[in-house]
Design a protein around this motif. Structure first.
Motif, PDB file in Angstrom:
ATOM      1  N   GLY A   9      43.747  49.877  19.343  1.00 24.41           N
ATOM      2  CA  GLY A   9      43.363  48.016  19.637  1.00 24.41           C
ATOM      3  C   GLY A   9      42.464  48.063  18.208  1.00 24.41           C
ATOM      4  O   GLY A   9      42.645  48.914  17.851  1.00 24.41           O
ATOM      5  N   PRO A  10      41.911  46.200  18.072  1.00 25.99           N
ATOM      6  CA  PRO A  10      41.264  46.601  17.295  1.00 25.99           C
ATOM      7  C   PRO A  10      39.954  47.331  15.959  1.00 25.99           C
ATOM      8  O   PRO A  10      39.451  47.131  15.622  1.00 25.99           O
ATOM      9  N   GLN A  11      39.537  47.848  17.925  1.00 22.89           N
ATOM     10  CA  GLN A  11      38.022  48.145  17.503  1.00 22.89           C
ATOM     11  C   GLN A  11      37.975  49.499  18.308  1.00 22.89           C
ATOM     12  O   GLN A  11      38.383  50.087  19.168  1.00 22.89           O
ATOM     13  N   TYR A  12      36.879  50.180  17.586  1.00 22.42           N
ATOM     14  CA  TYR A  12      36.702  51.663  18.087  1.00 22.42           C
ATOM     15  C   TYR A  12      37.495  52.365  18.963  1.00 22.42           C
ATOM     16  O   TYR A  12      37.802  53.563  19.053  1.00 22.42           O
ATOM     17  N   ASN A  13      39.770  52.051  17.801  1.00 24.28           N
ATOM     18  CA  ASN A  13      40.427  53.045  18.698  1.00 24.28           C
ATOM     19  C   ASN A  13      40.532  52.991  20.150  1.00 24.28           C
ATOM     20  O   ASN A  13      41.005  54.085  20.231  1.00 24.28           O
ATOM     21  N   LEU A  14      40.404  52.002  20.881  1.00 20.36           N
ATOM     22  CA  LEU A  14      40.232  52.004  22.248  1.00 20.36           C
ATOM     23  C   LEU A  14      41.847  51.587  23.118  1.00 20.36           C
ATOM     24  O   LEU A  14      42.446  50.642  21.892  1.00 20.36           O
ATOM     25  N   PRO A  15      42.291  52.161  23.441  1.00 16.35           N
ATOM     26  CA  PRO A  15      43.684  51.892  23.915  1.00 16.35           C
ATOM     27  C   PRO A  15      43.046  51.122  24.850  1.00 16.35           C
ATOM     28  O   PRO A  15      42.377  50.086  26.015  1.00 16.35           O
ATOM     29  N   TRP A  16      44.747  49.829  24.370  1.00 16.25           N
ATOM     30  CA  TRP A  16      44.405  48.103  25.045  1.00 16.25           C
ATOM     31  C   TRP A  16      45.916  48.460  25.563  1.00 16.25           C
ATOM     32  O   TRP A  16      46.816  49.120  25.047  1.00 16.25           O
ATOM     33  N   PHE A  17      46.169  47.773  26.529  1.00 14.70           N
ATOM     34  CA  PHE A  17      47.301  47.276  27.407  1.00 14.70           C
ATOM     35  C   PHE A  17      47.712  45.018  27.029  1.00 14.70           C
ATOM     36  O   PHE A  17      46.729  44.924  27.589  1.00 14.70           O
ATOM     37  N   ARG A  18      49.105  45.600  26.793  1.00 14.30           N
ATOM     38  CA  ARG A  18      49.877  44.263  27.822  1.00 14.30           C
ATOM     39  C   ARG A  18      50.791  44.816  28.340  1.00 14.30           C
ATOM     40  O   ARG A  18      51.551  45.694  28.463  1.00 14.30           O
ATOM     41  N   LEU A  19      51.545  43.581  28.776  1.00 16.12           N
ATOM     42  CA  LEU A  19      52.900  43.948  29.885  1.00 16.12           C
ATOM     43  C   LEU A  19      54.153  43.794  28.544  1.00 16.12           C
ATOM     44  O   LEU A  19      54.110  43.221  27.590  1.00 16.12           O
ATOM     45  N   THR A  20      54.827  44.079  29.304  1.00 19.41           N
ATOM     46  CA  THR A  20      55.948  44.460  28.082  1.00 19.41           C
ATOM     47  C   THR A  20      57.197  43.352  28.899  1.00 19.41           C
ATOM     48  O   THR A  20      56.493  42.257  29.935  1.00 19.41           O
ATOM     49  N   PRO A  21      57.508  42.844  27.738  1.00 21.72           N
ATOM     50  CA  PRO A  21      58.164  41.488  27.659  1.00 21.72           C
ATOM     51  C   PRO A  21      59.280  41.435  29.154  1.00 21.72           C
ATOM     52  O   PRO A  21      59.094  40.192  29.795  1.00 21.72           O
ATOM     53  N   GLU A  22      59.390  42.225  29.750  1.00 20.39           N
ATOM     54  CA  GLU A  22      60.491  42.048  31.124  1.00 20.39           C
ATOM     55  C   GLU A  22      59.173  41.851  32.128  1.00 20.39           C
ATOM     56  O   GLU A  22      59.507  41.422  33.159  1.00 20.39           O
ATOM     57  N   ALA A  23      58.469  42.242  31.705  1.00 22.83           N
ATOM     58  CA  ALA A  23      57.298  42.102  32.910  1.00 22.83           C
ATOM     59  C   ALA A  23      56.561  40.854  32.865  1.00 22.83           C
ATOM     60  O   ALA A  23      55.760  39.941  34.498  1.00 22.83           O
ATOM     61  N   ILE A  24      56.242  40.331  31.907  1.00 19.56           N
ATOM     62  CA  ILE A  24      55.746  39.213  31.222  1.00 19.56           C
ATOM     63  C   ILE A  24      56.883  38.038  31.999  1.00 19.56           C
ATOM     64  O   ILE A  24      56.614  37.115  32.240  1.00 19.56           O
ATOM     65  N   GLU A  25      59.035  38.305  31.974  1.00 24.82           N
ATOM     66  CA  GLU A  25      59.631  37.330  32.742  1.00 24.82           C
ATOM     67  C   GLU A  25      59.204  37.366  33.989  1.00 24.82           C
ATOM     68  O   GLU A  25      59.191  36.049  34.286  1.00 24.82           O
ATOM     69  N   ILE A  26      59.204  38.139  35.159  1.00 23.29           N
ATOM     70  CA  ILE A  26      59.224  38.601  36.083  1.00 23.29           C
ATOM     71  C   ILE A  26      57.619  37.728  36.812  1.00 23.29           C
ATOM     72  O   ILE A  26      57.341  37.080  37.509  1.00 23.29           O
ATOM     73  N   ASP A  27      55.981  38.240  36.158  1.00 20.85           N
ATOM     74  CA  ASP A  27      55.422  37.195  35.966  1.00 20.85           C
ATOM     75  C   ASP A  27      55.280  35.524  36.351  1.00 20.85           C
ATOM     76  O   ASP A  27      54.470  35.111  37.091  1.00 20.85           O
TER      77      ASP A  27
ATOM     78  N   ILE B  12      44.548  43.432  27.527  1.00 18.69           N
ATOM     79  CA  ILE B  12      43.128  43.606  27.201  1.00 18.69           C
ATOM     80  C   ILE B  12      42.690  45.539  26.936  1.00 18.69           C
ATOM     81  O   ILE B  12      43.107  46.524  27.033  1.00 18.69           O
ATOM     82  N   PRO B  13      41.003  45.833  26.514  1.00 14.68           N
ATOM     83  CA  PRO B  13      41.184  47.518  26.617  1.00 14.68           C
ATOM     84  C   PRO B  13      40.730  47.972  27.863  1.00 14.68           C
ATOM     85  O   PRO B  13      40.479  46.975  28.798  1.00 14.68           O
ATOM     86  N   ILE B  14      40.677  48.856  27.776  1.00 15.40           N
ATOM     87  CA  ILE B  14      41.064  50.117  28.818  1.00 15.40           C
ATOM     88  C   ILE B  14      39.518  49.807  29.307  1.00 15.40           C
ATOM     89  O   ILE B  14      39.530  49.894  30.962  1.00 15.40           O
ATOM     90  N   SER B  15      38.694  49.699  28.686  1.00 21.14           N
ATOM     91  CA  SER B  15      37.156  49.306  29.801  1.00 21.14           C
ATOM     92  C   SER B  15      37.680  48.395  30.061  1.00 21.14           C
ATOM     93  O   SER B  15      36.031  48.050  31.282  1.00 21.14           O
ATOM     94  N   GLN B  16      38.145  46.942  30.223  1.00 21.25           N
ATOM     95  CA  GLN B  16      37.637  46.100  31.105  1.00 21.25           C
ATOM     96  C   GLN B  16      38.190  47.036  32.569  1.00 21.25           C
ATOM     97  O   GLN B  16      37.817  45.778  33.067  1.00 21.25           O
ATOM     98  N   VAL B  17      39.151  47.221  32.247  1.00 22.45           N
ATOM     99  CA  VAL B  17      39.773  48.241  33.955  1.00 22.45           C
ATOM    100  C   VAL B  17      39.252  49.269  34.660  1.00 22.45           C
ATOM    101  O   VAL B  17      39.661  49.603  35.437  1.00 22.45           O
ATOM    102  N   SER B  18      38.655  50.135  33.690  1.00 28.16           N
ATOM    103  CA  SER B  18      38.460  51.664  33.557  1.00 28.16           C
ATOM    104  C   SER B  18      37.582  51.555  34.954  1.00 28.16           C
ATOM    105  O   SER B  18      37.501  52.909  35.700  1.00 28.16           O
ATOM    106  N   LYS B  19      36.569  51.306  35.450  1.00 30.52           N
ATOM    107  CA  LYS B  19      35.555  51.204  36.266  1.00 30.52           C
ATOM    108  C   LYS B  19      35.792  50.920  37.368  1.00 30.52           C
ATOM    109  O   LYS B  19      34.923  50.091  38.586  1.00 30.52           O
ATOM    110  N   ARG B  20      37.153  50.210  37.728  1.00 31.61           N
ATOM    111  CA  ARG B  20      37.747  48.969  38.792  1.00 31.61           C
ATOM    112  C   ARG B  20      38.631  49.165  39.736  1.00 31.61           C
ATOM    113  O   ARG B  20      39.506  48.418  40.439  1.00 31.61           O
ATOM    114  N   GLY B  21      38.904  50.593  39.723  1.00 30.24           N
ATOM    115  CA  GLY B  21      40.016  51.099  40.339  1.00 30.24           C
ATOM    116  C   GLY B  21      39.617  51.215  41.827  1.00 30.24           C
ATOM    117  O   GLY B  21      40.827  51.250  42.308  1.00 30.24           O
TER     118      GLY B  21
END
Length: 406
Positions: A119-137, A85-94
């Motif tokens: 990210g692919p657009q506007y050079n925004l920071p995007w975040f994804r889960l690390t492989p370890e976090a994906i396994e725990i999820d 997700i781009p940071i804009s998707q959660v930045s206002k949900r703190g």
């Protein structure tokens, strides 16, 4: 009623009360047996708080407070079809996600869980889960599916302890993290009601969840007492709470005497009707202690922030100063002051692991907390590397200046 200042008058009252019988029996066939208990046999009790490094060092208890917003953000990412997700998707949900700072800064504090990239657009920071976090999820989702009945039973028990066996959804949502319920649990329950749960609306417009059940529910204390052969389910039968004194904690003689008499009182299960109890009696306090013991036994870490439990008073028939019960019974509960908050811990869960059922989600939370600790080490290594690079650049600059002067 909870009183904390001992006086000579109350000590005299204690000594005189020792000569009196614990129970006074009257012929009252319309009332339950415990209404015949002596109404007031109270002693002023002031318990001095004693630090216990064992309970203060249990990481999954004290890490749970920081873990809650991490899991909420993890779910936002995992639920996205693209897994990022781009940071804009959660930045206002703190505020909604209980994030204590800017969301981007918070995500960057845990590089072992969240991976940042451009990210692919506007050079925004995007975040994804690390492989370890994906396994725990994945493991977490599997437990939610396999232990669905266990989660329903914990919620059912919480509701059965309430007034009229009905609880507002806002109260259930407040306890959701402690019970270990998935974030969409109530929505899924509403879509697939199994017959025992029913959504209702109270007079004040509050939407509530109620349980329709006539079966007798035994508390953890009762089940363990039956296993030990010291409880047979008879009316007015006493059960002594298991006590676990902290090292160096000494009770004054008069308090020890009061505690012995307290243990001999009839055990009132948190699932039983308590409307006939005198709220100022010892037996009413024993019912409150029984409720707190059962409540913490249902939670993932068998602990909770004490202030978060204050909202339960109205719906579970608790006294105004219910928080004092933790202080008056230091052999059963420990109050930890770590993380600038007061956390109530059920000692039995960590002193006798055979008596309190382990929550199925606990192992997953421990793994997330391990990644939290790994994140601190990663950030520490990054800071060390940056200092080393800056130092190398500084030396290189000095060497060039010296060569230029030559």
């Amino acid at each position: 009623m909870f009183i904390t200042n001992p006086t000579a008058k109350t000590l005299k009252k204690l000594l005189s009360s020792c000569k009196k019988p614990n129970f006074v029996f009257l012929y009252q066939p319309l009332n339950p047996p415990y209404t015949r208990t002596q109404k007031s046999h109270y002693v002023d009790v002031y318990m001095k708080w004693k630090k216990d490094s064992y309970y203060d060092s249990i990481e999954h208890i004290h890490g749970s407070i920081q873990l809650k917003p991490i899991v909420s953000l993890k779910n936002c990412i995992a639920e996205d079809p693209s897994g990022c997700i781009p940071i804009s998707q959660v930045s206002k949900r703190g505020l909604q996600l209980d994030v204590p700072m800017k969301v981007a800064s918070f995500l960057r504090q845990y590089p072992a869980i969240f991976e940042e990239y451009t990210g692919p657009q506007y050079n925004l920071p995007w975040f994804r889960l690390t492989p370890e976090a994906i396994e725990i999820d994945k493991e977490e989702k599997r437990i939610f599916e396999e232990c669905k009945d266990d989660f329903k039973d914990r919620l059912k028990r919480l509701i059965l302890m309430s007034n009229g066996k009905v609880l507002p959804l806002k109260i259930i949502q407040g306890m959701q993290w402690y019970l270990g319920l998935p974030e969409d649990f109530l929505r899924c329950l509403e879509m697939n009601l199994d017959g025992s749960f029913r959504f209702v609306e109270m007079e004040d417009g509050l939407k509530c969840l109620t349980v329709e059940s006539e079966e007798k529910v035994l508390s953890a204390v009762q089940r363990n007492a039956i296993k030990r052969g010291v409880y047979f389910g008879e009316p007015m039968e006493a059960i002594e709470f298991p006590l676990f004194p902290s090292k160096g904690l000494r009770l004054r003689r008069k308090i020890e005497g009061w505690l012995k008499e307290f243990q001999k009182l009839p055990y009132i299960s948190p699932y039983e009707d308590y409307s006939h109890l005198d709220p100022n009696s010892d037996i009413a306090e024993k019912r409150v202690v029984a409720f707190l013991h059962e409540l913490l036994s249902l939670f993932v870490e068998h602990s909770a922030e004490r202030r978060k439990l204050l909202c339960l008073k109205k719906y579970f028939g608790l006294p105004q100063k219910v928080h004092k019960a933790f202080e008056r019974h230091p052999h059963m509960f420990y109050l930890s002051l770590r993380n600038k908050t007061c956390t109530a811990i059920l000692k039995e869960a960590y002193s006798d692991t055979s008596t309190i059922e382990k929550h199925p989600l606990l192992s997953v939370r421990k793994k997330y907390i391990r990644l939290m600790k790994d994140s601190k080490q990663i950030l520490k290594n990054r800071r060390s590397s940056n200092r080393f690079i800056k130092h190398e650049n500084l030396n290189l600059g000095l060497d060039l200046d010296a060569a230029y002067e030559e």
